[in-house]
Design a protein around this motif. Structure first.
Motif, PDB file in Angstrom:
ATOM      1  N   GLY A 107     -11.610  -6.605  -9.539  1.00 35.81           N
ATOM      2  CA  GLY A 107     -12.329  -5.836  -8.520  1.00 35.81           C
ATOM      3  C   GLY A 107     -11.603  -4.570  -8.137  1.00 35.81           C
ATOM      4  O   GLY A 107     -12.217  -3.513  -7.937  1.00 35.81           O
TER       5      GLY A 107
ATOM      6  N   VAL B 211      -0.376   9.570  -3.887  1.00 39.05           N
ATOM      7  CA  VAL B 211      -1.079   9.213  -5.124  1.00 39.05           C
ATOM      8  C   VAL B 211      -2.410   8.561  -4.749  1.00 39.05           C
ATOM      9  O   VAL B 211      -2.451   7.645  -3.924  1.00 39.05           O
ATOM     10  N   HIS B 212      -3.495   9.030  -5.348  1.00 42.23           N
ATOM     11  CA  HIS B 212      -4.831   8.577  -4.971  1.00 42.23           C
ATOM     12  C   HIS B 212      -5.389   7.554  -5.945  1.00 42.23           C
ATOM     13  O   HIS B 212      -4.856   7.349  -7.024  1.00 42.23           O
ATOM     14  N   ARG B 213      -6.492   6.946  -5.542  1.00 41.05           N
ATOM     15  CA  ARG B 213      -7.243   6.094  -6.461  1.00 41.05           C
ATOM     16  C   ARG B 213      -8.013   6.934  -7.477  1.00 41.05           C
ATOM     17  O   ARG B 213      -8.435   6.417  -8.517  1.00 41.05           O
TER      18      ARG B 213
ATOM     19  N   LYS C  20       0.971   4.191  -3.048  1.00 44.80           N
ATOM     20  CA  LYS C  20       0.641   5.587  -2.768  1.00 44.80           C
ATOM     21  C   LYS C  20       1.816   6.524  -3.064  1.00 44.80           C
ATOM     22  O   LYS C  20       1.743   7.709  -2.771  1.00 44.80           O
TER      23      LYS C  20
ATOM     24  N   ALA D  78      -3.352   5.314  -8.524  1.00 46.80           N
ATOM     25  CA  ALA D  78      -2.696   4.033  -8.253  1.00 46.80           C
ATOM     26  C   ALA D  78      -3.295   3.372  -7.025  1.00 46.80           C
ATOM     27  O   ALA D  78      -3.822   4.037  -6.130  1.00 46.80           O
ATOM     28  N   MET D  79      -3.196   2.062  -6.996  1.00 43.30           N
ATOM     29  CA  MET D  79      -3.535   1.281  -5.801  1.00 43.30           C
ATOM     30  C   MET D  79      -2.820  -0.051  -5.926  1.00 43.30           C
ATOM     31  O   MET D  79      -2.319  -0.384  -7.000  1.00 43.30           O
ATOM     32  N   ASP D  80      -2.756  -0.789  -4.837  1.00 43.90           N
ATOM     33  CA  ASP D  80      -2.178  -2.117  -4.993  1.00 43.90           C
ATOM     34  C   ASP D  80      -3.297  -3.132  -5.219  1.00 43.90           C
ATOM     35  O   ASP D  80      -4.447  -2.918  -4.853  1.00 43.90           O
TER      36      ASP D  80
ATOM     37  N   ASP E 192     -11.447  -5.580   2.107  1.00 41.00           N
ATOM     38  CA  ASP E 192     -10.994  -6.814   1.466  1.00 41.00           C
ATOM     39  C   ASP E 192     -12.125  -7.488   0.704  1.00 41.00           C
ATOM     40  O   ASP E 192     -12.274  -8.698   0.727  1.00 41.00           O
ATOM     41  N   SER E 193     -12.945  -6.724   0.037  1.00 39.59           N
ATOM     42  CA  SER E 193     -14.090  -7.339  -0.603  1.00 39.59           C
ATOM     43  C   SER E 193     -14.607  -6.409  -1.685  1.00 39.59           C
ATOM     44  O   SER E 193     -14.238  -5.250  -1.765  1.00 39.59           O
ATOM     45  N   LYS E 194     -15.482  -6.920  -2.519  1.00 38.98           N
ATOM     46  CA  LYS E 194     -15.895  -6.094  -3.649  1.00 38.98           C
ATOM     47  C   LYS E 194     -16.802  -4.962  -3.217  1.00 38.98           C
ATOM     48  O   LYS E 194     -17.544  -5.081  -2.247  1.00 38.98           O
ATOM     49  N   PRO E 195     -16.719  -3.848  -3.954  1.00 38.34           N
ATOM     50  CA  PRO E 195     -17.361  -2.629  -3.477  1.00 38.34           C
ATOM     51  C   PRO E 195     -18.877  -2.695  -3.502  1.00 38.34           C
ATOM     52  O   PRO E 195     -19.533  -1.848  -2.928  1.00 38.34           O
TER      53      PRO E 195
ATOM     54  N   ASP F  28     -12.122   6.625   1.007  1.00 35.55           N
ATOM     55  CA  ASP F  28     -12.225   6.094  -0.350  1.00 35.55           C
ATOM     56  C   ASP F  28     -10.878   5.678  -0.916  1.00 35.55           C
ATOM     57  O   ASP F  28     -10.790   5.255  -2.067  1.00 35.55           O
ATOM     58  N   ASP F  29      -9.806   5.825  -0.160  1.00 35.50           N
ATOM     59  CA  ASP F  29      -8.488   5.499  -0.701  1.00 35.50           C
ATOM     60  C   ASP F  29      -7.860   4.353   0.102  1.00 35.50           C
ATOM     61  O   ASP F  29      -8.484   3.815   1.009  1.00 35.50           O
ATOM     62  N   ASP F  30      -6.642   3.987  -0.261  1.00 32.19           N
ATOM     63  CA  ASP F  30      -5.984   2.859   0.400  1.00 32.19           C
ATOM     64  C   ASP F  30      -5.223   3.293   1.633  1.00 32.19           C
ATOM     65  O   ASP F  30      -4.743   2.457   2.393  1.00 32.19           O
TER      66      ASP F  30
ATOM     67  N   ASP G 184      -7.223  -7.591  -3.782  1.00 27.86           N
ATOM     68  CA  ASP G 184      -8.453  -8.388  -3.778  1.00 27.86           C
ATOM     69  C   ASP G 184      -8.798  -8.923  -5.170  1.00 27.86           C
ATOM     70  O   ASP G 184      -9.938  -9.339  -5.397  1.00 27.86           O
TER      71      ASP G 184
ATOM     72  N   ASP H 157       0.832  -1.210   0.000  1.00 24.47           N
ATOM     73  CA  ASP H 157       0.000   0.000   0.000  1.00 24.47           C
ATOM     74  C   ASP H 157       0.867   1.261   0.000  1.00 24.47           C
ATOM     75  O   ASP H 157       0.570   2.227  -0.704  1.00 24.47           O
TER      76      ASP H 157
ATOM     77  N   LYS I  41     -12.716  -0.596  -8.475  1.00 26.01           N
ATOM     78  CA  LYS I  41     -12.691   0.403  -7.396  1.00 26.01           C
ATOM     79  C   LYS I  41     -11.984   1.675  -7.840  1.00 26.01           C
ATOM     80  O   LYS I  41     -12.431   2.788  -7.567  1.00 26.01           O
TER      81      LYS I  41
END
Lengths: 333, 333
Positions: free
Chosen positions: A228, A149-151, A82, A219-221, B4-7, B32-34, A224, A78, A232
Motif C-alpha cells: 500500500g 525528500v518527498h513521496r 524525509k 522516499a517514505m517510511d 493509516d489506511s489505503k489511499p 500528499d506527503d508524510d 501501513d 518519518d 501511495k
C-alpha cells in the motif's frame, strides 16, 4: 508540559518529575513555560505527527516502556524517511489516571530513546480521558532549505530500495493476538518473542537519513504495509513499479513461516507496522546509496524498479507472474 | 494528513476532501506527503500543543464547528501569549468513525479560523478510537531569534494586565451543564447563550502578540483560571503579586450574577477556559502597552502589580482585605 491543573497537585509533580529530565534542549525551557522555541538557522523544520491508540495500535497489556518507544519511533521513522535529522518532539498523553507504576517505565524508556536518537522532549500536554490510552507525538527534524525528500520524486528507471526486513511486525501482532502465526510457532518461543518485539518496538532507520537526502528521488517510511505504501509513493510520483517478490527481504523467522506455507507473502507485504524506509534512487546513484547504507550499518535491499504507468505497482514472482493482492494495507475505518 | 489506511478507501477520500483546502501553506505539500516543512529564516519556531477530549474539555453534544474552533484557538492563545505570529498547525483527530455530517462542519469551521488567524493546516493524523473523541493540535508561531516571551520574566514593580473579561467560560460551562448558573438565568436566554458561546469558542488575543513581545516582561494565557495561572507565572518568576479584585474585568453577564450574589468571585477567577492574555509590563512601558492594545482593539485591564515574595498572589477586595481562595484552578487528576 502543561497539565491543565494547579501546580501543587501531587500528580503534576509526578508528571514533572518524570518528564523534566527528558527536556534536555535549551528551547524546552525545562518544561516550565507554555511553549518551546525551536532554533532554525536557515533550515527547514520538518514536522510529522503520529498517534497510537490502545486497542488499535497497541494492546492493553503492552508494557509502558515499549509503548513509549513505539510512539516516538514511528515519528522518528518519518523524520528519517524525509532525509531529516531529529530536532525534538512534543508529547500529548491522554491517560485515565497518573500512576507512578506506569509513568516511570514510560518516561524512562522515552528518555532513553530521546537520548539515543538525539530527539529531546520539547513540551506536551497531559489530559485525562475516560477512554483508551492515547499517545500522540509531533516530531521535528531539520533539513537544509528545500531539501526534504518527498513521496513525489520517483522517475521511470529509478531503483526501488527497502531497508531491514518486511512483515515481521504483522506476524508479531498475530502472535500477540494468539492468531494462526502463534499456533504455527507453538513450539518456538524464541521466534514468537522476536516477532512480538518487532511489532512492539520498531527500529527507525535514522542512520540512513543523510544518504536518503543525498541520493533518493522519493522516499517514505513503510507503516501501513509495503504494498500500500509503495502504491501511495507511485501515485504521488505519477509512475508505477515492478517489484520482484523474491527480492523483498524477510527475516529468518518470516522466511521459515513462508517456506512452510504457514503464511502467505501477501500477509507480509500488506501487513503494516514495519517502519522501514522505502525509497527510489536514480540508477546512477544506486551503488553510492548502497555503499552509504553499508557504511551506516543498515541492511538494504533492491527490490525492483520504477516503470511508466498509472496503475498500481506489480508484484512479480520468480517466474515473472503477477501476484494479485486482495488488499494493499491496513485501513482504520 | 496520513490516515493509516489505503489511499482508495472512501473514508480517506472524505478526510482528504475536507482537509486539503485548509493546507494552504506550500510547506504542507497539499497533505500528499508524510511530513510538512516549515520555513524559518533566522526565526525561532514557537511550538505549543493542547488537546481537548470529549467529556473532559467539551461536551458530547457540542457542535463540531465549535470544537474545531476551540481546539485551534486554545493553541493560538498560547502562540499569542508568547509574542509569536501564527505559522501553522498539525491536527491529530481520534474519531470513532469518519462521518460526513461531522467532518464537513468541523473542517469548514477549522478552515475559517485557519484563514482568519493566518495559521494553515500543515499535516496531521487521523486514527480510529473506540473511546471519546479527541482533538490534539500542535501549533507553531514565529518570533525573532530569542524573543519568545516567557512566564519567568516578571519583576517587582511591574504592572499586571489581563485582556478581555474573566470568568465567562466557567459560567458558560455551568449553563451547558444545567447547573446553578443556568437556574439563576432561567429567564435570560440571551445571557445563557452568550456565556455558553464564551465557553465553546474562545477569542484568542493574537492581535496583541506584537505588543506583548515589545513590552511584556512575562506572559501566559489564562486557561486554567486566572488565580492559578497567575500563581504559576509568579512561581516561574520568583515573585508574588497583589491583585485588586475590583479591577478584574468581568462581562456584563458575569457582573450581574456577581451583583445578585448568584456566583462568587472565586468561581470566576478560578474557573478556567478564559483564554485571555495575562502579562506583566514594566511600569515605564505600561502606557505604551495600553496604547498598543487600544490600537489593536483589544480590551485591556490593569489589575495589580508584581511584589516581592514567594507566597502565592494576594487577591484584595475594595477595602484591601485578602480573599482566601479554596482552589486556584481546574485540575484533571
Amino acid at each position: 508540559m502543561t497539565q491543565d491543573s494547579k501546580p501543587t497537585s501531587g500528580e503534576d509533580s509526578l508528571i514533572a518529575r518524570y518528564f523534566k529530565p527528558l527536556a534536555t534542549d535549551p528551547g524546552a525551557f525545562n518544561l516550565d513555560d507554555d511553549a518551546a522555541a525551536l532554533k532554525a538557522a536557515g533550515e527547514d523544520i520538518v514536522v510529522t505527527t503520529d498517534a497510537i491508540v490502545e486497542g488499535v495500535h497497541f494492546l492493553a497489556n503492552d508494557p509502558p516502556g515499549t509503548l513509549a518507544r513505539k510512539a516516538l519511533r514511528v515519528n522518528l521513522s518519518d523524520i528519517a524517511a524525509k532525509g531529516a535529522v531529529p530536532a525534538g518532539f512534543v508529547l500529548t498523553l491522554a491517560l485515565r489516571g497518573a500512576e507512578e507504576g506506569w509513568l516511570k517505565p514510560f518516561a524512562d524508556a522515552l528518555g532513553e530513546d530521546a537520548a539515543q536518537y538525539g530527539c529531546p522532549l520539547l513540551g506536551g500536554d497531559t489530559v485525562s480521558t475516560p477512554g483508551p490510552l492515547m499517545i500522540s507525538i509531533t516530531a521535528f527534524g531539520r533539513v537544509p532549505d528545500g531539501r526534504m525528500v518527498h513521496r513525489s520524486g520517483a522517475k521511470v528507471g529509478d531503483r526501488i530500495f527497502v531497508t531491514g526486513t518486511i512483515g515481521d511486525a504483522a506476524l508479531g501482532l498475530d502472535v500477540l493476538r494468539g492468531g494462526p502465526v502463534a499456533a504455527a510457532l507453538a513450539n518456538d518461543a524464541t521466534a514468537r518473542n522476536w516477532l512480538a518485539s518487532r511489532y512492539r518496538v520498531p527500529e527507525p532507520r535514522n542512520a540512513l537519513a543523510l544518504a536518503v537526502r543525498e541520493h533518493a528521488s522519493a522516499a517514505m517510511d513503510v507503516s501501513d504495509g509495503l504494498a500500500g505504501d509503495l502504491a501511495k509513493l507511485c501515485a504521488a510520483s505519477g509512475v508505477s513499479a515492478d517489484i520482484e517478490l523474491p527480492r523483498i527481504p524477510h527475516s529468518q523467522a518470516a522466511a521459515a513461516l513462508l517456506g512452510r506455507g504457514a503464511v502467505g507473502v501477501e500477509a507480509l507485504i500488506a501487513g503494516g507496522d514495519d517502519y522501514e524506509i522505502l525509497c527510489t534512487v536514480p540508477r546512477d546513484r544506486a551503488d553510492a546509496f548502497a555503499l552509504a547504507a553499508q557504511g551506516a550499518g543498515i541492511a538494504l535491499s533492491a527490490i525492483g524498479q520504477v516503470v511508466a504507468g498509472r496503475t498500481g505497482p506489480r508484484f512479480l514472482d520468480g517466474q515473472g507472474k503477477e501476484l494479485v493482492l486482495k488488499r494493499l494495507s491496513y485501513s482504520h475505518f
